[in-house]
Write a protein that holds these residues in place. Structure first.
Motif: not given
Length: 323
Positions: A120-132
């Motif tokens: 879950y954390i890898d998916r959330a980080l890779k699909l989300t821009s750094p600002e968000l």
């Protein structure tokens, strides 16, 4: 349901259509496609023209369009955000998502529990821009807490994955190949077995004992034997060990009626002479002479036997046609 090649053909057709149409808008539009989901960035005027061109490619192909709302647009598993002339991405949770994931107290190996957090954390980080990312991490922590994951376990893993994303590059080349053995997970015992096998370069892959396929074994009734089609069947003789082997594309019930109610059963069998074989694969005149003694309580031939029988039939056919 379609043929296995249908997806390849659909992909080729879509590639041909999009290349033909988008070549006219090279400097006016940004276009990307994943399977049947397309992303288009262009002016409102060009957008309508492109949509008309796609719908005019073929009468059987009709495309619909969804425009951004409140400067956001959902695409695949992401939400695209139009902010200050820049496109930001955010991991999207579907509205019907119940926030239920693998519970921490379920009977699963700690490796599977940890793998759930990492996934879950890898998916959330890779699909989300750094600002968000800070906001999405808070949402992820709330979901983990709802499923009883302790903060003292999730926080170090989340920090580790964030650090790994920004600072580490892993290579698969130097990883040692391990032998993996799947076994059902048993609390305490599985951990001990894992430690024993670890020095031998053997890794256990734990799986839960209770699975849905064991609970819902048969969701639909099996097709009755008499209603099956495209089968090879056997009709034994009542007086000896000979048997009639037949192949039919009809339903088995209809084919047996043709045997049973034909006015001249011998003529009917002569029509199918090339498929009359005994166990040893030879044509038997005996079957023609004793047609009336065939008992029609047939049984179906297994797939392995079917291949052998069909092969023997082809050999017999060649012998008969060449004589």
């Amino acid at each position: 349901m379609g043929t296995p090649i249908s997806s390849v053909i659909a992909q080729s057709v879509m590639e041909h259509i999009e290349q033909k149409i988008m070549s006219k808008y090279n400097n006016k539009a940004f276009f990307r496609r994943y399977v049947d989901d397309c992303l288009l960035i262009t002016t409102p005027t060009s957008m309508q023209h492109i949509l008309q061109d796609f719908n005019g490619a073929h009468t059987l192909l009709q495309f619909t369009i969804e425009e951004e709302k409140d400067r956001t647009l959902d695409f695949l598993d992401m939400t695209l955000i139009n902010r200050d002339n820049k496109i930001l991405t955010k991991w999207k949770n579907k509205k019907q998502n119940s926030d239920r994931i693998l519970d921490y107290y379920s009977n699963h190996h700690t490796g599977q529990i940890r793998g759930t957090i990492i996934g879950y954390i890898d998916r959330a980080l890779k699909l989300t821009s750094p600002e968000l990312r800070p906001k999405i991490i808070i949402e992820l922590k709330e979901r983990l807490i709802k499923n009883n994951y302790p903060t003292k376990m999730t926080t170090p893993i989340i920090n580790e994955r964030i650090h790994r994303l920004h600072n580490l590059r892993t290579t698969e080349e130097n990883k040692e190949q391990k032998t993996r053995i799947p076994i059902p997970y048993t609390k305490n015992l599985s951990h001990k077995i894992t430690k024993i096998l670890k020095p031998h370069n053997i890794e256990l892959v734990h799986k839960p004992q209770n699975q849905l396929k064991e609970i819902f074994t048969k969701l639909k009734n099996s097709t009755p034997k008499s209603k099956k089609s495209n089968v090879v069947y056997s009709i034994p003789c009542k007086d000896c060990d000979k048997q009639y082997i037949g192949q039919t594309s009809q339903r088995l019930h209809d084919r047996l009626n043709a045997h049973k109610y034909t006015k001249n059963a011998t003529t009917e069998l002569v029509k199918n002479l090339l498929t009359i074989i005994s166990v040893n694969g030879l044509v038997e005149a005996h079957m023609l002479e004793n047609t009336k003694r065939l008992q029609l309580d047939t049984y179906l031939i297994s797939q392995a036997q079917k291949q052998v029988i069909l092969g023997s039939t082809r050999i017999v056919r060649r012998i008969l046609t060449s004589s």
